[in-house]
Design an enzyme around this catalytic site. Structure first.
Site, PDB file in Angstrom:
ATOM      1  N   ARG A 254       0.844  -1.182   0.000  1.00 27.85           N
ATOM      2  CA  ARG A 254       0.000   0.000   0.000  1.00 27.85           C
ATOM      3  C   ARG A 254       0.883   1.237   0.000  1.00 27.85           C
ATOM      4  NH1 ARG A 254      -0.814   1.462   5.416  1.00 27.85           N
ATOM      5  NH2 ARG A 254       0.125   0.039   6.909  1.00 27.85           N
ATOM      6  N   THR A 255       0.259   2.329  -0.446  1.00 31.07           N
ATOM      7  CA  THR A 255       1.034   3.564  -0.559  1.00 31.07           C
ATOM      8  C   THR A 255       1.440   4.069   0.819  1.00 31.07           C
ATOM      9  OG1 THR A 255      -0.227   4.148  -2.526  1.00 31.07           O
ATOM     10  CG2 THR A 255       0.980   5.905  -1.446  1.00 31.07           C
ATOM     11  N   LEU A 256       2.715   4.331   0.975  1.00 29.75           N
ATOM     12  CA  LEU A 256       3.210   4.832   2.257  1.00 29.75           C
ATOM     13  C   LEU A 256       3.621   6.296   2.159  1.00 29.75           C
ATOM     14  CD1 LEU A 256       5.293   1.692   3.157  1.00 29.75           C
ATOM     15  CD2 LEU A 256       3.122   2.368   4.168  1.00 29.75           C
TER      16      LEU A 256
ATOM     17  N   ASN B 157      -4.892   2.554   1.286  1.00 29.67           N
ATOM     18  CA  ASN B 157      -4.033   2.537   0.091  1.00 29.67           C
ATOM     19  C   ASN B 157      -4.412   3.715  -0.789  1.00 29.67           C
ATOM     20  OD1 ASN B 157      -3.522   0.283  -2.720  1.00 29.67           O
ATOM     21  ND2 ASN B 157      -2.178   1.812  -1.776  1.00 29.67           N
ATOM     22  N   PRO B 158      -4.171   4.933  -0.282  1.00 32.80           N
ATOM     23  CA  PRO B 158      -4.713   6.100  -0.972  1.00 32.80           C
ATOM     24  C   PRO B 158      -4.005   6.422  -2.285  1.00 32.80           C
ATOM     25  CG  PRO B 158      -3.288   6.789   0.820  1.00 32.80           C
ATOM     26  CD  PRO B 158      -3.378   5.304   0.899  1.00 32.80           C
TER      27      PRO B 158
END
Lengths: 232, 284
Positions: free
Chosen positions: A9-11, A113-114
């Site tokens: 997921r986006t960090l 997970n934007p």
């Protein structure tokens, strides 16, 4: 034994665009953004187009992660394609696209997970002007003038003072340039290569990039260390 | 239509290129009680003939609100109609949730038609046995569509389906040229007259006829019985004769407004009596 890799997921964002500023004016919407793609603190890419027309009636401006913006463009291209394939005289207007984006952004946020973007969506349909924004956590609202990122702190106060609903194209552009100039001076991730785009009932136009005139001849800049011994 | 060796399966073609099961499904629509729709530039009106099975039972619901801007009248297997209405409501709500905008009628109708088509091409399914008159408003104006079990859909200025709908259609064919410019009231009046035509002799009262309207600035809603009865009384369309002389009609208007029914010849007075004498227990 490690059998299943943890899902990703986006960090944090990698290549980012800075503020977008947009206003409603007499004939439609005006939007401005610079063409910079920063890689952390490096101003790495200087020809990134962050303003894109969507269908017949809308304009999208994005700040934040550029790769996520490109992914959003793919979603919207598919959305508009299917809308066109109906071929029935109906079309998605800016309000519909804005709400669709809100759903996408919010649902991604819920999955942790934007899409790391702040978006500005403006357009005109059947004479009705529409201007809204969505953030990466799904916060969305409409207004007569919107901005993303630092634009909210630097540009919107100017717009609150000087915006009115009967701005001509020239007045609107001048107002946006004023906002972008302040951002250029004060936002370290801004580059001096600006694009302005407009959307009216007739359609969208993204103008070629230009640069803003800046003024650095303030006397305080001449001897910057005069009041601070030991600095350079 | 007669039984033949090609009509067992919906997935069997006849040598003449027909799918008999689909055609039989369309027969089911013709057996249902009549549903009528007409539209003007700004409004769409649906009218239904509601026949109760017996005096003791209630009338079957044939008109469904699908969304503020769309409604549907059905004829045929009402159970199938309910299921399709639920599907339409679901589609409208989902669209509205994603786009904050009403689903264009034309798109809903195509989705409905595609859903019906699936049932004509699966051996384990049967076609829906219901015809739908979809009335709705969107950006491009007022619309009336007819969806049939075959998966076809057509747009109409005015249409009628169900049993004895031909009588209503004949009336509508005479008048439809004026519908585009009609006012809301005239449109409802024409709907009531068309409903009366398909009743063929029976008295038109609000207990046998349901009316629904959708228009610019007017969300889809079913008119309540009282309002419908008032409209019927105002328009004087209790009996068949449109050609009744003007004078008795004018007299009947006064009768209906002032006196209780006394079994007078004029139809207008007969209306008041109906509620006391001939109405079913469910009306009172």
């Amino acid at each position: 034994m490690d059998t299943v890799t943890e899902s990703q997921r986006t960090l944090y964002p990698y290549v980012t665009g800075s503020s977008v500023v947009a206003i409603k004016y007499k004939d439609g919407i005006l939007m401005a953004a610079d063409m910079g793609g920063s890689y952390g603190s490096t101003l790495r890419y200087k020809s990134v187009e962050r303003l894109k027309p969507i269908g017949k009636h809308s304009l999208l401006g994005a700040s934040g992660e550029i790769s996520d913006f490109q992914e959003i463009m793919r979603y919207l291209d598919e959305l508009i394609l299917i809308d066109n394939m109906w071929d029935d005289g109906n079309s998605l207007g800016p309000k519909e696209v804005h709400n669709y984006l809100t759903r996408v952004m919010y649902n991604r946020r819920n999955k942790f997970n934007p899409l790391w973007n702040s978006l500005v969506l403006g357009g005109v349909k059947k004479g009705q002007k529409y201007l809204g924004t969505v953030s990466m956590i799904g916060v969305n609202y409409e207004d007569n003038h919107v901005a993303t990122g630092l634009g909210n702190h630097l540009a919107r106060p100017i717009l609150r003072d000087e915006w009115n609903e009967n701005l001509t194209f020239e007045e609107g552009v001048k107002l946006l340039e004023k906002c972008m100039r302040v951002l250029l001076y004060r936002d370290r991730s801004a580059v001096n290569k600006i694009q302005i785009s407009k959307i009216t009932e007739e359609g969208a136009t993204v103008y070629p990039p230009f640069s803003l005139k800046t003024y650095w001849e303030f006397s305080a800049f001449k001897n910057p260390t005069v009041g601070a011994e030991g600095s350079w | 239509m007669f039984r033949n060796q090609y009509d067992t399966d919906v997935t069997t073609w006849s040598p003449a290129g027909r799918l008999f099961q689909v055609e039989y499904a369309m027969e089911a629509v013709k057996q249902g009680s009549a549903a009528i729709g007409l539209r003007s530039k700004t409004h769409v009106v649906l009218a239904c003939v509601n026949k109760a099975n017996s005096e003791l039972s209630s009338h079957q619901k044939k008109i469904f609100k699908v969304d503020d801007h769309i409604g549907v009248a059905i004829a045929g297997l009402t159970a199938d109609g309910r299921v399709l209405s639920r599907y339409m409501r679901s589609e409208c709500i989902n669209y509205n949730y994603t786009y904050e905008s009403p689903l264009p009628v034309g798109r809903l109708v195509v989705q409905l038609a595609d859903k019906a088509q699936v049932c004509t091409q699966r051996s384990w399914k049967r076609p829906y046995g219901v015809g739908l008159l979809v009335a709705g408003l969107d950006e491009s104006g007022a619309h009336l569509y007819y969806n049939c079990p075959s998966g076809n859909y057509f747009e109409y200025q005015a249409f009628a389906i169900g049993s004895r709908s031909q009588a209503a259609k004949t009336y509508l064919e005479r008048k439809f040229n004026n519908f585009t410019a009609s006012s809301r009231e005239d449109l409802i009046k024409d709907a009531l007259i068309a409903a009366r035509e398909s009743l063929q002799g029976e008295k038109l009262t609000s207990s046998v006829c349901t009316i629904a309207v959708v228009g610019v600035g007017e969300p889809f809603h079913i008119l309540d019985q009282e309002t419908v009865q008032q409209l019927i009384d105002t328009f004087e369309i209790v009996r068949e004769e449109e050609t009744a002389p003007a004078e008795p009609e004018a007299a009947a208007e006064q009768d209906a407004a002032t006196e209780q029914a006394s079994g007078a010849d004029q139809g207008g007075a007969g209306n008041q009596g109906g509620a006391d004498q001939g109405g079913s227990p469910m009306d009172i």
